[in-house]
Design a protein around this motif. Structure first.
Motif, PDB file in Angstrom:
ATOM      1  N   ALA A   1     -40.849   0.820 -12.504  1.00 19.20           N
ATOM      2  CA  ALA A   1     -41.299   2.008 -11.759  1.00 19.20           C
ATOM      3  C   ALA A   1     -42.705   2.416 -12.187  1.00 19.20           C
ATOM      4  O   ALA A   1     -43.513   2.842 -11.354  1.00 19.20           O
ATOM      5  CB  ALA A   1     -40.317   3.157 -11.971  1.00 19.20           C
ATOM      6  N   GLY A   2     -42.988   2.310 -13.479  1.00 23.31           N
ATOM      7  CA  GLY A   2     -44.338   2.623 -13.961  1.00 23.31           C
ATOM      8  C   GLY A   2     -45.376   1.708 -13.341  1.00 23.31           C
ATOM      9  O   GLY A   2     -46.474   2.150 -12.960  1.00 23.31           O
ATOM     10  N   MET A   3     -45.014   0.436 -13.217  1.00 29.69           N
ATOM     11  CA  MET A   3     -45.925  -0.515 -12.574  1.00 29.69           C
ATOM     12  C   MET A   3     -46.162  -0.120 -11.114  1.00 29.69           C
ATOM     13  O   MET A   3     -47.306  -0.083 -10.637  1.00 29.69           O
ATOM     14  CB  MET A   3     -45.349  -1.926 -12.643  1.00 29.69           C
ATOM     15  N   GLN A   4     -45.100   0.173 -10.401  1.00 32.90           N
ATOM     16  CA  GLN A   4     -45.241   0.526  -8.988  1.00 32.90           C
ATOM     17  C   GLN A   4     -46.056   1.815  -8.803  1.00 32.90           C
ATOM     18  O   GLN A   4     -46.829   1.934  -7.856  1.00 32.90           O
ATOM     19  CB  GLN A   4     -43.864   0.699  -8.345  1.00 32.90           C
ATOM     20  N   THR A   5     -45.899   2.741  -9.715  1.00 33.50           N
ATOM     21  CA  THR A   5     -46.574   4.040  -9.591  1.00 33.50           C
ATOM     22  C   THR A   5     -48.056   3.957  -9.930  1.00 33.50           C
ATOM     23  O   THR A   5     -48.897   4.530  -9.219  1.00 33.50           O
ATOM     24  CB  THR A   5     -45.904   5.081 -10.507  1.00 33.50           C
ATOM     25  N   TYR A   6     -48.385   3.227 -11.007  1.00 34.15           N
ATOM     26  CA  TYR A   6     -49.736   3.337 -11.555  1.00 34.15           C
ATOM     27  C   TYR A   6     -50.633   2.113 -11.372  1.00 34.15           C
ATOM     28  O   TYR A   6     -51.839   2.192 -11.645  1.00 34.15           O
ATOM     29  CB  TYR A   6     -49.654   3.699 -13.042  1.00 34.15           C
ATOM     30  N   LEU A   7     -50.085   0.995 -10.895  1.00 31.83           N
ATOM     31  CA  LEU A   7     -50.951  -0.172 -10.706  1.00 31.83           C
ATOM     32  C   LEU A   7     -52.137   0.098  -9.773  1.00 31.83           C
ATOM     33  O   LEU A   7     -53.245  -0.400 -10.041  1.00 31.83           O
ATOM     34  CB  LEU A   7     -50.140  -1.372 -10.196  1.00 31.83           C
ATOM     35  N   PRO A   8     -51.981   0.867  -8.684  1.00 31.44           N
ATOM     36  CA  PRO A   8     -53.174   1.129  -7.855  1.00 31.44           C
ATOM     37  C   PRO A   8     -54.332   1.735  -8.637  1.00 31.44           C
ATOM     38  O   PRO A   8     -55.494   1.458  -8.340  1.00 31.44           O
ATOM     39  CB  PRO A   8     -52.648   2.097  -6.796  1.00 31.44           C
ATOM     40  N   ALA A   9     -54.008   2.540  -9.671  1.00 36.55           N
ATOM     41  CA  ALA A   9     -55.058   3.202 -10.444  1.00 36.55           C
ATOM     42  C   ALA A   9     -55.760   2.265 -11.414  1.00 36.55           C
ATOM     43  O   ALA A   9     -56.840   2.600 -11.917  1.00 36.55           O
ATOM     44  CB  ALA A   9     -54.471   4.392 -11.204  1.00 36.55           C
ATOM     45  N   VAL A  10     -55.169   1.105 -11.714  1.00 35.68           N
ATOM     46  CA  VAL A  10     -55.805   0.179 -12.666  1.00 35.68           C
ATOM     47  C   VAL A  10     -56.282  -1.102 -11.994  1.00 35.68           C
ATOM     48  O   VAL A  10     -56.728  -2.024 -12.686  1.00 35.68           O
ATOM     49  CB  VAL A  10     -54.867  -0.154 -13.849  1.00 35.68           C
ATOM     50  N   ILE A  11     -56.203  -1.173 -10.667  1.00 38.37           N
ATOM     51  CA  ILE A  11     -56.696  -2.365  -9.979  1.00 38.37           C
ATOM     52  C   ILE A  11     -58.165  -2.611 -10.298  1.00 38.37           C
ATOM     53  O   ILE A  11     -58.620  -3.755 -10.378  1.00 38.37           O
ATOM     54  CB  ILE A  11     -56.478  -2.243  -8.456  1.00 38.37           C
ATOM     55  N   ALA A  12     -58.933  -1.542 -10.534  1.00 39.63           N
ATOM     56  CA  ALA A  12     -60.350  -1.704 -10.873  1.00 39.63           C
ATOM     57  C   ALA A  12     -60.538  -2.495 -12.158  1.00 39.63           C
ATOM     58  O   ALA A  12     -61.602  -3.094 -12.375  1.00 39.63           O
ATOM     59  CB  ALA A  12     -61.025  -0.339 -10.999  1.00 39.63           C
ATOM     60  N   LEU A  13     -59.519  -2.516 -13.032  1.00 39.47           N
ATOM     61  CA  LEU A  13     -59.588  -3.313 -14.255  1.00 39.47           C
ATOM     62  C   LEU A  13     -59.005  -4.708 -14.050  1.00 39.47           C
ATOM     63  O   LEU A  13     -59.458  -5.677 -14.664  1.00 39.47           O
ATOM     64  CB  LEU A  13     -58.845  -2.612 -15.407  1.00 39.47           C
ATOM     65  N   LEU A  14     -57.997  -4.818 -13.188  1.00 34.16           N
ATOM     66  CA  LEU A  14     -57.361  -6.113 -12.931  1.00 34.16           C
ATOM     67  C   LEU A  14     -58.155  -6.938 -11.929  1.00 34.16           C
ATOM     68  O   LEU A  14     -58.021  -8.163 -11.880  1.00 34.16           O
ATOM     69  CB  LEU A  14     -55.940  -5.905 -12.408  1.00 34.16           C
TER      70      LEU A  14
END
Length: 457
Positions: free
Chosen positions: A298-311
């Motif tokens: 769930a943490g991945m689903q919630t917050y991955l959009p916010a770290v795409i700039a790093l990935l």
């Protein structure tokens, strides 16, 4: 200031592989290095005799404001005064540089300010910060990365497209040959050098295979602690490039180097173990999935959009995020489903893990691990449940993932939980560097624009 170690003292602290590499020979040079924001090695090379006489050296903090083009981003904290940071060797990272003409070691250094505090902008420190958050809860995060890259023909004119390398058969490497052993054999001499260099550096390769692109290779590494494995990938990128250069080709970690071919990902497998028991917290004693595992997803689903700039840290990164090229551009999760962005591979209870398939191989490994682990950590702390498992083809699903670097940076700037976990100072510096790069890119006129707009609009 710490006293410098004697030559004998520091040699006793380095890994066995490094000692074996030197054995019976005179060490000529030591490269003292750190990773910048892009994952480029910055530092100094010095005679081994000088290295033995000093406990630390200095570099300006502006190395973390340098863009991939060599420009300098604005310092979000104020004046551009470039105070010195203090770099001290982490002897556990000492590793051979077996491609050099003389006997050389590389040593990654810890980065602190003049008050002895970790420099927040240093990518290795960002990852250490995340690991410490897990440790404070009694957990140890475990990662296992997969590295995809392309071997390509030498390209010395940026105006010319990238093409596959010439193989031993006299033909260019072919696409759509995933898992083909004969395809790997086409550039077997490069692979042989990669194995030899890795052995000299003490790195364990879990496997090498041909991927779906022309000249595209995947290397899997054994699971382990995040900082140590990020160090390995940091070293591996240079190792692989050097092996390719020996055989008149380039190795590239661009997310999408060749038009019409698949992109290169850095899939990251995650598990978390209890420090007290050593057991995987994603599995119950009876072998079933725990609710904790679902919290992590769930943490991945919630917050991955916010770290795409790093990935996905460059404009080219988003060329990988297109349909029909085997890139899972979604936040769905599923068991043994390679169309989902979040995959639960087949495993026993001890090996239960989640694979994040969104990261590109062009990301800084320290920041890629840190960003992904930060999302999982927030999920563990917030104890939310994920969406229902995707049981079908997730390639067709739609998610709120950014499709360009500018949008990705906007989402990162607005997500306070992620900024707090990664470090606000780091996030501000990262955003400044990346916005500078994006601005530079937008000033470049592409061949597509000249071809289709010059005479038609």
């Amino acid at each position: 200031m710490a006293m410098p170690p004697s030559t004998t003292d520091w040699m006793d602290k380095i890994p066995e592989a490094a000692r074996s590499y030197i054995a019976g020979r005179r060490l000529d040079e030591v490269e003292c290095i750190v990773s910048d924001i892009a994952g480029v090695a910055r530092g100094k090379a010095m005679p081994a005799s000088k290295f033995a006489k000093q406990a630390s050296f200095f570099l300006p903090n502006s190395i973390f404001l340098q863009t991939i083009t060599g420009d300098w981003a604005d310092n979000p904290s104020g004046a551009f005064t470039e105070p010195d940071m203090i770099l001290t060797p982490d002897f556990s990272t000492a590793s051979a540089a077996p491609w050099t003409a003389d006997v050389t070691l590389q040593v990654i250094h810890d980065v602190k300010d003049q008050q002895g505090q970790p420099v927040q902008a240093a990518p290795r420190n960002v990852l250490k910060r995340i690991v410490e958050l897990y440790n404070a809860q009694g957990w140890s995060p475990i990662v296992a990365p997969e590295m995809e890259f392309f071997l390509v023909a030498r390209n010395i004119d940026p105006n010319q497209p990238i093409i596959p390398p010439m193989g031993r058969s006299g033909r260019r490497a072919a696409a759509k040959q995933a898992y083909s052993m004969s395809a790997v054999d086409e550039y077997g001499k490069v692979i042989d050098d990669i194995y030899d260099f890795a052995e000299a550096q003490g790195f364990e390769i879990d496997g090498i295979l041909q991927e779906g692109g022309a000249g595209q290779v995947e290397i899997n590494l054994h699971h382990g602690a995040p900082v140590e494995l990020a160090d390995e990938i940091f070293y591996f990128k240079r190792l692989i490039r050097e092996a390719a250069l020996r055989h008149d080709c380039f190795a590239t970690f661009m997310a999408k180097p060749i038009e019409g071919e698949p992109g290169s990902a850095m899939h990251i497998h995650h598990s978390v173990v209890s420090i007290e028991t050593g057991e995987n917290i994603f599995s119950a004693p009876n072998g079933t999935e725990t609710e904790t595992f679902l919290h992590f997803i769930a943490g991945m689903q919630t917050y991955l959009p916010a770290v795409i700039a790093l990935l996905a840290p460059y404009v080219n990164s988003y060329r990988r995020y297109v349909p029909d090229f085997a890139a899972p551009i979604n936040l769905e999760w599923g068991r043994d489903n390679r169309t989902t962005g979040l995959r639960v591979p087949l495993s026993d209870a001890a090996g239960r893990r989640l694979e994040n398939r969104l990261a590109g191989m062009d990301c800084n490994p320290y920041l890629g691990f840190a960003a992904s682990l930060a999302c999982g950590y927030l999920g563990l702390m917030e104890k939310k449940l994920p969406r229902s498992e995707c049981l079908g083809d997730a390639y067709m699903s739609e998610d709120d993932l950014p499709t360009n670097l500018g949008d990705a940076l906007d989402i990162l700037a607005e997500c306070e939980p992620v900024r707090e976990v990664l470090g606000v100072e780091f996030c501000n510096i990262y955003e400044s560097v990346k916005r500078n790069e994006y601005k530079e890119f937008l000033q470049v006129i592409s061949p597509w624009e000249r071809e289709h707009l010059l005479l038609n609009v």
